[in-house]
Design a protein around this motif. Sequence first.
Motif, PDB file in Angstrom:
ATOM      1  N   THR A  37      41.259  54.223  54.495  1.00 11.73           N
ATOM      2  CA  THR A  37      41.369  53.128  53.156  1.00 11.73           C
ATOM      3  C   THR A  37      40.871  51.965  53.864  1.00 11.73           C
ATOM      4  OG1 THR A  37      43.611  52.805  54.620  1.00 11.73           O
ATOM      5  CG2 THR A  37      43.838  53.900  52.645  1.00 11.73           C
ATOM      6  N   GLY A  38      39.691  52.059  54.585  1.00 12.17           N
ATOM      7  CA  GLY A  38      39.456  51.206  54.885  1.00 12.17           C
ATOM      8  C   GLY A  38      38.654  51.172  57.115  1.00 12.17           C
ATOM      9  N   ASN A  39      38.254  49.973  56.960  1.00 14.30           N
ATOM     10  CA  ASN A  39      37.836  49.531  58.550  1.00 14.30           C
ATOM     11  C   ASN A  39      37.519  48.305  58.807  1.00 14.30           C
ATOM     12  OD1 ASN A  39      34.646  50.158  59.118  1.00 14.30           O
ATOM     13  ND2 ASN A  39      35.409  51.252  57.304  1.00 14.30           N
ATOM     14  N   TRP A  40      38.086  47.789  60.553  1.00 13.81           N
ATOM     15  CA  TRP A  40      36.845  46.564  60.830  1.00 13.81           C
ATOM     16  C   TRP A  40      36.869  46.267  62.013  1.00 13.81           C
ATOM     17  CZ3 TRP A  40      40.513  44.070  63.926  1.00 13.81           C
ATOM     18  CH2 TRP A  40      41.679  44.515  64.403  1.00 13.81           C
ATOM     19  N   ARG A  41      36.137  45.429  62.609  1.00 11.99           N
ATOM     20  CA  ARG A  41      35.856  44.930  63.828  1.00 11.99           C
ATOM     21  C   ARG A  41      36.091  43.423  63.798  1.00 11.99           C
ATOM     22  NH1 ARG A  41      32.988  45.596  60.020  1.00 11.99           N
ATOM     23  NH2 ARG A  41      33.460  43.569  60.046  1.00 11.99           N
ATOM     24  N   THR A  42      36.579  43.200  64.852  1.00 17.54           N
ATOM     25  CA  THR A  42      35.759  41.761  65.439  1.00 17.54           C
ATOM     26  C   THR A  42      34.605  41.027  65.973  1.00 17.54           C
ATOM     27  OG1 THR A  42      36.802  42.560  67.751  1.00 17.54           O
ATOM     28  CG2 THR A  42      38.097  41.503  66.088  1.00 17.54           C
ATOM     29  N   LEU A  43      34.248  42.483  65.809  1.00 20.39           N
ATOM     30  CA  LEU A  43      32.223  41.704  66.213  1.00 20.39           C
ATOM     31  C   LEU A  43      31.557  41.365  64.866  1.00 20.39           C
ATOM     32  CD1 LEU A  43      31.583  43.758  68.967  1.00 20.39           C
ATOM     33  CD2 LEU A  43      31.011  41.750  68.905  1.00 20.39           C
ATOM     34  N   PRO A  44      30.276  40.239  64.629  1.00 18.87           N
ATOM     35  CA  PRO A  44      30.127  40.578  63.703  1.00 18.87           C
ATOM     36  C   PRO A  44      29.756  41.709  62.831  1.00 18.87           C
ATOM     37  CG  PRO A  44      29.359  39.170  65.445  1.00 18.87           C
ATOM     38  CD  PRO A  44      29.928  40.239  66.119  1.00 18.87           C
ATOM     39  N   ALA A  45      29.860  41.779  61.895  1.00 16.80           N
ATOM     40  CA  ALA A  45      29.989  43.364  60.455  1.00 16.80           C
ATOM     41  C   ALA A  45      28.145  43.132  60.576  1.00 16.80           C
ATOM     42  CB  ALA A  45      30.198  43.276  59.074  1.00 16.80           C
ATOM     43  N   ASP A  46      27.390  42.566  60.420  1.00 14.97           N
ATOM     44  CA  ASP A  46      25.896  42.939  59.950  1.00 14.97           C
ATOM     45  C   ASP A  46      25.146  43.128  61.672  1.00 14.97           C
ATOM     46  OD1 ASP A  46      25.917  39.223  58.108  1.00 14.97           O
ATOM     47  OD2 ASP A  46      26.491  41.713  58.031  1.00 14.97           O
ATOM     48  N   ASP A  47      26.041  43.403  62.610  1.00 14.50           N
ATOM     49  CA  ASP A  47      25.333  43.715  63.888  1.00 14.50           C
ATOM     50  C   ASP A  47      25.823  45.458  64.211  1.00 14.50           C
ATOM     51  OD1 ASP A  47      26.215  41.143  65.535  1.00 14.50           O
ATOM     52  OD2 ASP A  47      24.306  41.459  64.809  1.00 14.50           O
ATOM     53  N   PHE A  48      26.616  46.181  63.082  1.00 20.11           N
ATOM     54  CA  PHE A  48      26.892  47.230  63.303  1.00 20.11           C
ATOM     55  C   PHE A  48      26.458  47.953  61.561  1.00 20.11           C
ATOM     56  CE2 PHE A  48      29.028  47.894  66.617  1.00 20.11           C
ATOM     57  CZ  PHE A  48      29.510  45.899  67.270  1.00 20.11           C
ATOM     58  N   THR A  49      26.255  49.320  61.555  1.00 22.52           N
ATOM     59  CA  THR A  49      26.525  50.288  61.121  1.00 22.52           C
ATOM     60  C   THR A  49      27.202  51.184  60.945  1.00 22.52           C
ATOM     61  OG1 THR A  49      23.853  50.487  60.924  1.00 22.52           O
ATOM     62  CG2 THR A  49      24.559  51.960  60.285  1.00 22.52           C
ATOM     63  N   VAL A  50      28.217  51.065  59.493  1.00 26.15           N
ATOM     64  CA  VAL A  50      29.295  51.853  60.038  1.00 26.15           C
ATOM     65  C   VAL A  50      28.944  52.904  59.429  1.00 26.15           C
ATOM     66  CG1 VAL A  50      31.842  51.214  59.037  1.00 26.15           C
ATOM     67  CG2 VAL A  50      30.461  49.020  60.509  1.00 26.15           C
TER      68      VAL A  50
ATOM     69  N   THR B 148      22.975  42.490  70.251  1.00 30.42           N
ATOM     70  CA  THR B 148      23.879  42.587  71.407  1.00 30.42           C
ATOM     71  C   THR B 148      25.504  42.410  71.207  1.00 30.42           C
ATOM     72  OG1 THR B 148      22.230  42.137  73.067  1.00 30.42           O
ATOM     73  CG2 THR B 148      23.984  41.743  73.937  1.00 30.42           C
ATOM     74  N   VAL B 149      26.006  42.907  71.837  1.00 30.77           N
ATOM     75  CA  VAL B 149      27.778  42.628  72.575  1.00 30.77           C
ATOM     76  C   VAL B 149      27.982  42.017  73.875  1.00 30.77           C
ATOM     77  CG1 VAL B 149      30.129  44.091  72.284  1.00 30.77           C
ATOM     78  CG2 VAL B 149      27.985  45.051  70.917  1.00 30.77           C
ATOM     79  N   PRO B 150      27.740  40.977  73.562  1.00 26.79           N
ATOM     80  CA  PRO B 150      28.751  40.205  74.381  1.00 26.79           C
ATOM     81  C   PRO B 150      29.896  40.869  75.411  1.00 26.79           C
ATOM     82  CG  PRO B 150      29.229  39.071  72.179  1.00 26.79           C
ATOM     83  CD  PRO B 150      28.524  40.060  72.504  1.00 26.79           C
ATOM     84  N   ALA B 151      29.743  39.811  76.831  1.00 26.06           N
ATOM     85  CA  ALA B 151      31.141  40.528  76.900  1.00 26.06           C
ATOM     86  C   ALA B 151      32.412  40.015  77.076  1.00 26.06           C
ATOM     87  CB  ALA B 151      30.707  40.359  78.915  1.00 26.06           C
ATOM     88  N   GLY B 152      33.446  41.057  77.218  1.00 25.68           N
ATOM     89  CA  GLY B 152      34.399  40.429  76.735  1.00 25.68           C
ATOM     90  C   GLY B 152      35.797  41.451  76.044  1.00 25.68           C
ATOM     91  N   GLN B 153      36.559  41.050  75.205  1.00 30.94           N
ATOM     92  CA  GLN B 153      37.410  42.093  74.847  1.00 30.94           C
ATOM     93  C   GLN B 153      37.081  42.223  73.362  1.00 30.94           C
ATOM     94  OE1 GLN B 153      41.138  43.040  76.463  1.00 30.94           O
ATOM     95  NE2 GLN B 153      42.181  43.379  74.340  1.00 30.94           N
ATOM     96  N   HIS B 154      37.317  43.288  72.979  1.00 35.54           N
ATOM     97  CA  HIS B 154      36.108  43.857  71.578  1.00 35.54           C
ATOM     98  C   HIS B 154      37.844  44.959  70.437  1.00 35.54           C
ATOM     99  CE1 HIS B 154      33.292  41.296  72.300  1.00 35.54           C
ATOM    100  NE2 HIS B 154      32.790  42.188  72.947  1.00 35.54           N
ATOM    101  N   GLU B 155      37.927  44.616  69.601  1.00 32.79           N
ATOM    102  CA  GLU B 155      38.701  45.566  68.803  1.00 32.79           C
ATOM    103  C   GLU B 155      37.732  46.155  67.492  1.00 32.79           C
ATOM    104  OE1 GLU B 155      42.629  43.503  69.598  1.00 32.79           O
ATOM    105  OE2 GLU B 155      42.701  44.245  68.099  1.00 32.79           O
ATOM    106  N   PHE B 156      38.104  47.606  67.558  1.00 33.16           N
ATOM    107  CA  PHE B 156      37.865  47.634  66.437  1.00 33.16           C
ATOM    108  C   PHE B 156      39.158  49.150  65.621  1.00 33.16           C
ATOM    109  CE2 PHE B 156      33.537  48.646  67.158  1.00 33.16           C
ATOM    110  CZ  PHE B 156      33.321  47.556  68.533  1.00 33.16           C
ATOM    111  N   ALA B 157      39.513  49.479  64.047  1.00 27.37           N
ATOM    112  CA  ALA B 157      40.168  50.002  64.100  1.00 27.37           C
ATOM    113  C   ALA B 157      40.287  50.680  62.935  1.00 27.37           C
ATOM    114  CB  ALA B 157      41.627  48.760  63.540  1.00 27.37           C
ATOM    115  N   GLY B 158      40.707  52.141  62.593  1.00 23.46           N
ATOM    116  CA  GLY B 158      40.526  52.557  61.024  1.00 23.46           C
ATOM    117  C   GLY B 158      41.804  52.679  60.768  1.00 23.46           C
ATOM    118  N   GLN B 159      41.384  53.222  58.715  1.00 25.54           N
ATOM    119  CA  GLN B 159      43.408  52.491  58.127  1.00 25.54           C
ATOM    120  C   GLN B 159      42.876  53.840  57.170  1.00 25.54           C
ATOM    121  OE1 GLN B 159      42.545  48.642  56.339  1.00 25.54           O
ATOM    122  NE2 GLN B 159      43.727  47.947  58.061  1.00 25.54           N
ATOM    123  N   TYR B 160      43.778  54.904  57.113  1.00 26.24           N
ATOM    124  CA  TYR B 160      44.133  56.152  56.760  1.00 26.24           C
ATOM    125  C   TYR B 160      46.153  56.181  55.891  1.00 26.24           C
ATOM    126  CZ  TYR B 160      45.001  57.237  61.148  1.00 26.24           C
ATOM    127  OH  TYR B 160      45.988  57.434  62.633  1.00 26.24           O
TER     128      TYR B 160
END
Length: 259
Positions: free
Chosen positions: A179-192, A212-224
């Motif tokens: 049903t969808g997905n998201w991440r906190t990093l820029p969408a244009d930086d990834f192929t999903v 480049t992914v900067p240092a720090g904490q990031h999140e990824f999520a899958g919805q279904y």
Amino acid sequence: MNEDIAWRLREAAEAHQPDRARILALVERGAAGPPVRHRTPSFARSWPKAALAGLATAGILATGGLAVAGIIRTPPPSDTATTAPSAPSPTATPTPTRSAPPTATAPAPTPATTTPASPHPSPSSGSRAQNGPLWSEGSIDSHSNVYWAQSNLALKTTQPLTSLTVELRIAQTGDVRDTGNWRTLPADDFTVTVQESGGVLVYRWMLKPGRTVPAGQHEFAGQYNHAAGVRSSANDSYRVDAQSAGGTASVWGGFAPTR
């Protein structure tokens, strides 16, 4: 003074009695008088003059009587005081009544919704949550319900990453559909990509070359969605492969159920 004169005139008018016999005698005497000297006597010429003289005398007497009677009968002007019309009383103008402005009622404060912290996943022999600059943690989102769920992955890196691939693997437990997905990093930086293979729904994010992914904490999520009821996440898993200046690193693990 005016009343005395009026009274005397009224009395004289009432006492006056025209002498008709005398007037007739004068008329007859005029008609029978001797003719004028040096003129031929003419009855036709003498009679009109005598008649006119009598009529004139009678007219004078009658006019005098009427004048006296008019003076007597005409009442003296009365000294009637003229009263000025009273000024109309001013009409009272009604004072408009102003209603008090409505009191603004402040809306009742909406209680803030506090999202409980994600439960810490239970360690298992098949997981490696930390490696090199990477640290990871998988959990089921607290907003999941008996029809829908969201699997979260928290990823922390202490160094910038020049290569990154993240996979969430959701086991097909019955009617599992994306049903969808998201991440906190820029969408244009990834192929999903999202696809189901071998009884598993796979969400994959791959960092594009040159990003480049900067240092720090990031999140990824899958919805279904899933079949109605409480769904087990025991067979779900995640895996992360990354490249940094310090070399390659990989972490993996599962998703702790919502407590």
